[in-house]
Design a protein around this motif. Sequence first.
Motif, PDB file in Angstrom:
ATOM      1  N   ARG A  31       4.237   9.007  -2.274  1.00 17.40           N
ATOM      2  CA  ARG A  31       4.176   7.727  -1.776  1.00 17.40           C
ATOM      3  C   ARG A  31       4.229   6.545  -2.851  1.00 17.40           C
ATOM      4  NH1 ARG A  31      -1.811   4.969   0.931  1.00 17.40           N
ATOM      5  NH2 ARG A  31      -0.754   2.782   0.582  1.00 17.40           N
ATOM      6  N   ASN A  32       5.123   5.594  -2.675  1.00 19.39           N
ATOM      7  CA  ASN A  32       5.394   4.636  -3.578  1.00 19.39           C
ATOM      8  C   ASN A  32       4.035   4.176  -4.439  1.00 19.39           C
ATOM      9  OD1 ASN A  32       6.040   1.587  -4.662  1.00 19.39           O
ATOM     10  ND2 ASN A  32       8.263   2.385  -4.051  1.00 19.39           N
ATOM     11  N   GLU A  35       3.149   0.757  -3.328  1.00 18.90           N
ATOM     12  CA  GLU A  35       2.584   0.053  -1.926  1.00 18.90           C
ATOM     13  C   GLU A  35       1.332  -0.048  -1.666  1.00 18.90           C
ATOM     14  OE1 GLU A  35       4.646   2.728   1.287  1.00 18.90           O
ATOM     15  OE2 GLU A  35       2.720   3.154   1.691  1.00 18.90           O
ATOM     16  N   LYS A  37      -1.003  -1.559   1.812  1.00 16.93           N
ATOM     17  CA  LYS A  37      -1.300  -1.659   3.195  1.00 16.93           C
ATOM     18  C   LYS A  37      -2.404  -2.603   3.494  1.00 16.93           C
ATOM     19  CE  LYS A  37       1.364   2.546   4.406  1.00 16.93           C
ATOM     20  NZ  LYS A  37       1.029   3.844   5.090  1.00 16.93           N
ATOM     21  N   SER A  69       0.457  -5.793  -4.107  1.00 13.24           N
ATOM     22  CA  SER A  69       1.679  -4.962  -4.661  1.00 13.24           C
ATOM     23  C   SER A  69       2.430  -5.417  -5.824  1.00 13.24           C
ATOM     24  CB  SER A  69       2.595  -4.859  -3.558  1.00 13.24           C
ATOM     25  OG  SER A  69       3.751  -4.194  -3.676  1.00 13.24           O
ATOM     26  N   LYS A 101       2.820  -4.057   5.181  1.00  8.15           N
ATOM     27  CA  LYS A 101       3.161  -2.871   4.221  1.00  8.15           C
ATOM     28  C   LYS A 101       3.996  -3.744   3.329  1.00  8.15           C
ATOM     29  CE  LYS A 101       5.848   0.474   4.717  1.00  8.15           C
ATOM     30  NZ  LYS A 101       6.472   1.922   5.150  1.00  8.15           N
ATOM     31  N   LYS A 103       5.857  -3.245  -0.704  1.00 12.80           N
ATOM     32  CA  LYS A 103       6.058  -2.705  -2.036  1.00 12.80           C
ATOM     33  C   LYS A 103       7.214  -3.262  -3.061  1.00 12.80           C
ATOM     34  CE  LYS A 103       9.457   0.544  -0.030  1.00 12.80           C
ATOM     35  NZ  LYS A 103      10.508   0.070  -0.720  1.00 12.80           N
TER      36      LYS A 103
END
Length: 581
Positions: A31-32, A35, A37, A69, A101, A103
């Motif tokens: 998972r970045n 990121e 959410k 982010s 979301k 990123k």
Amino acid sequence: MRGLQSASLSSFLSNSLRDPLFILESGEVYRNPTEVKMSQIVMPCHANHCGELSVGQLLKWMDSTACLSAERHAGSPCITASVDDIHFEHTIGVGQVVNIKAKVNRAFTSSMEVGITVSCEDLFSSCQWNVCNAFATFVARRTEEGKVQLKQVIPRTQTEQMEYSIAAERRRMRLTHAEIITDLLSSNTAQLECQEYQGAVSAERTRVESVELVLPPHANHQVSTFGGQIMAWMENVATIAACRLCNAHPTLRTIDMFHFRGPSHIGDRLVLKAIVNNAFKHSMEVGVCAEAYQGAGALRHINSAFMTFEVLDKDRKPRTLPRIRPEPVDGKRRYQEAIARKKIRLDRKYIISCKQTEVPLSVPWDISNQMYLSYNNVSALKMMAARSNWMLSSEKNKVSLYTLEENQILCFKVETHVTVPAEQAFHLLSDLRRRHEWDRHYQKCDVIIQADEDDTIYRVATPCVSKGGKGQDFILLASRRKPCDSRDPYLIALRSVTLPTHPATEDYTRGEVLCAGFSIWEESNAVTKISYYNQATPGVLPYISNDIAGLSSSFYGTFHSCNKYLEENRDSLVVLPPSDL
């Protein structure tokens, strides 16, 4: 066939966004790390008169998510510098869930691009749909030690690599955003004249001015006003202005780029002004600005934006709108600028949008859409190069041929290494006038327009591939890009454009190139990797089908000649095409 190829490009681009799960050595799903959410259920307090989520509230949520982010990557406080154009595809109702979301796509010196995706979820039907996508630029604030030097983003997946690569191209567009409007206004004066319409509404009737006091709830943890809060207040006064024109409740469809020119803080008074600049048949543009002052101090310009509204009937179709009568001087200027911005919006939607199912292979070129065509040209090549599922078809004389076939799209890549510095290879391959020296498919090549240092339009003539047939000619836009940093390649992107001064002739069949070009990587001071890409349109397919089928090795001969040409000219001075400007 054109429609099929254009639809294929759309499928190709959308498929390039789908990554399989990336599994880390630990066995965990990747998972970045940047990121973030956010999920919010839309309550009545978030909604407008229609029971739909207020766009201002949505902008606040988007800004908050993106800021978190950015700060996760920077490890320090960040502020919103700008937000690119946003097109809202759908509205969101009370009771539905908003999923946001964000990123970091790429970090530069002290700024970074954050990609934002907004989708809506209906909890009762489990349906989800996209609402909008946006790109925001955040700047890391100075610390006690001085200016922050951001660490680089390390892309791990195919999608991250693509976004990382194209972020540099989007940054280039942001830096020239103001110049595009200026150039269009100066070159299209006759087309921007104000027209008199019977029963037109005075623009002064739509003027709105409002003031807001910045309180602690409006500020972030750095006691600066949330960028999203300012955008929400701006959306509010813009909506009122739009209502005054049409005497109805409008729907916001598009926001042109927000650019924050300075901060505001707790205790500031924000003066928000809006007016309808121009009304078209089914849409209107509202200009809105935000200025701040404190006490008896002077006004400080914080932000300006342009918002496009529609008024929907009971069937959710756009209604015809009243025309506007601008005030003298400033009103006429805003009226003309709105026409120019509408053209730019159409160019962006027509050229840049991934929904290209109706875009022909060749797009008309003019000076006003040059930046968007150049962006599309380079971005399409970067997307193709970022694909990870290339299959090695054959290899000969240190030249490798790869193919990629997906959803009726055939792409090929030819890869080789040369002992020539990357920058010299870039300059030698950039000038298509010399390509006939190593590529027998280039019979003749002339410069038509030298648009600027990076963009040139050529006419290329190629020989016939079958007995008794005619040769083909191509009108090609060549867009050059030097690396943004050491992890970028040199790029030469090619695509077809149309020019009224160069229509198809009886002597040649007009061919078209949708996406092609070179990616040139510096592997060491002496060794350079050159990759040539091409999406095989009907006009190109006859030249390479035998090679891909294994019935011919002409491509290997061509790129062996390319290697020889580069090495023979490794120390030569490169003469660029003459400028027509």
